[in-house]
Design a protein around this motif. Sequence first.
Motif, PDB file in Angstrom:
ATOM      1  N   GLY A 177      22.393 -20.286  15.968  1.00 60.55           N
ATOM      2  CA  GLY A 177      21.107 -20.473  16.271  1.00 60.55           C
ATOM      3  C   GLY A 177      20.635 -19.153  16.850  1.00 60.55           C
ATOM      4  O   GLY A 177      19.528 -18.879  16.231  1.00 60.55           O
ATOM      5  N   GLY A 178      21.453 -18.302  17.282  1.00 66.24           N
ATOM      6  CA  GLY A 178      20.650 -16.939  17.906  1.00 66.24           C
ATOM      7  C   GLY A 178      20.808 -16.143  16.649  1.00 66.24           C
ATOM      8  O   GLY A 178      19.518 -15.478  16.448  1.00 66.24           O
TER       9      GLY A 178
ATOM     10  N   SER B 212      29.129 -12.366  12.049  1.00 65.41           N
ATOM     11  CA  SER B 212      27.565 -12.519  12.555  1.00 65.41           C
ATOM     12  C   SER B 212      26.954 -11.244  12.555  1.00 65.41           C
ATOM     13  O   SER B 212      25.642 -11.245  12.215  1.00 65.41           O
ATOM     14  CB  SER B 212      27.766 -13.238  13.863  1.00 65.41           C
TER      15      SER B 212
ATOM     16  N   ALA C  87      24.872 -13.823  21.247  1.00 63.28           N
ATOM     17  CA  ALA C  87      24.995 -14.665  22.357  1.00 63.28           C
ATOM     18  C   ALA C  87      25.145 -16.281  21.821  1.00 63.28           C
ATOM     19  O   ALA C  87      25.946 -16.903  22.592  1.00 63.28           O
ATOM     20  CB  ALA C  87      23.866 -14.717  23.245  1.00 63.28           C
ATOM     21  N   TRP C  88      24.209 -16.531  21.078  1.00 61.00           N
ATOM     22  CA  TRP C  88      24.312 -18.032  20.501  1.00 61.00           C
ATOM     23  C   TRP C  88      24.565 -18.268  19.039  1.00 61.00           C
ATOM     24  O   TRP C  88      23.313 -18.320  18.260  1.00 61.00           O
ATOM     25  CB  TRP C  88      22.748 -18.698  21.050  1.00 61.00           C
ATOM     26  N   PHE C  89      25.619 -18.342  18.571  1.00 58.38           N
ATOM     27  CA  PHE C  89      25.930 -18.250  17.219  1.00 58.38           C
ATOM     28  C   PHE C  89      25.929 -19.879  16.892  1.00 58.38           C
ATOM     29  O   PHE C  89      26.750 -20.698  17.599  1.00 58.38           O
ATOM     30  CB  PHE C  89      27.293 -17.552  16.793  1.00 58.38           C
TER      31      PHE C  89
ATOM     32  N   VAL D  94      20.582 -11.350  21.301  1.00 51.64           N
ATOM     33  CA  VAL D  94      20.399 -12.902  20.780  1.00 51.64           C
ATOM     34  C   VAL D  94      21.459 -13.355  19.791  1.00 51.64           C
ATOM     35  O   VAL D  94      22.036 -14.480  19.741  1.00 51.64           O
ATOM     36  CB  VAL D  94      19.009 -13.218  20.215  1.00 51.64           C
ATOM     37  N   GLN D  95      21.763 -12.603  18.603  1.00 51.39           N
ATOM     38  CA  GLN D  95      22.466 -12.990  17.746  1.00 51.39           C
ATOM     39  C   GLN D  95      23.933 -13.177  17.977  1.00 51.39           C
ATOM     40  O   GLN D  95      24.542 -13.888  17.546  1.00 51.39           O
ATOM     41  CB  GLN D  95      22.407 -11.937  16.209  1.00 51.39           C
TER      42      GLN D  95
END
Length: 138
Positions: free
Chosen positions: A49-50, A105, A45-47, A42-43
């Motif tokens: 917010g992920g 990230s 995939a949606w930076f 997840v981290q």
Amino acid sequence: MSDTGPGSLLARPVQRPSAARAAAYAGLFVLGGVVGLAGTLVQAAWFPGGLLLALAGAAGLFLGGAYATGGRGGAVAPVAGWIVAVVLLTAARPEGDFLFAAGGSSYVFLLGGMALAVICATLGAGRQPRGGPARLGK
């Protein structure tokens, strides 16, 4: 009051955890691995917010485990599972596949997760005698 008196925790012999407590720790270890794997995916995939979602999920599991078991061991078990999963996922495979990019990230996720682990294990509910809100000891 002495720390080694007959009623203190230091004077009692160490006992094995019950089967239910051991099962809870094993379940929290596995759940920590699942949260580490999910956070890894997840981290990236949606930076950003992920990344925030992955760290919030890890913090919720660590602190929730401590409160659910009533001791700091409940935070340490999912932390150990999280670390094992994340460390295994950081290694590059012979095929060249990897889940962690060399970006900021990934480092924030790794270091932030470790910092959250320490914070949640420290804030977790330590074992306290059951009773009223009065002060203990003299």
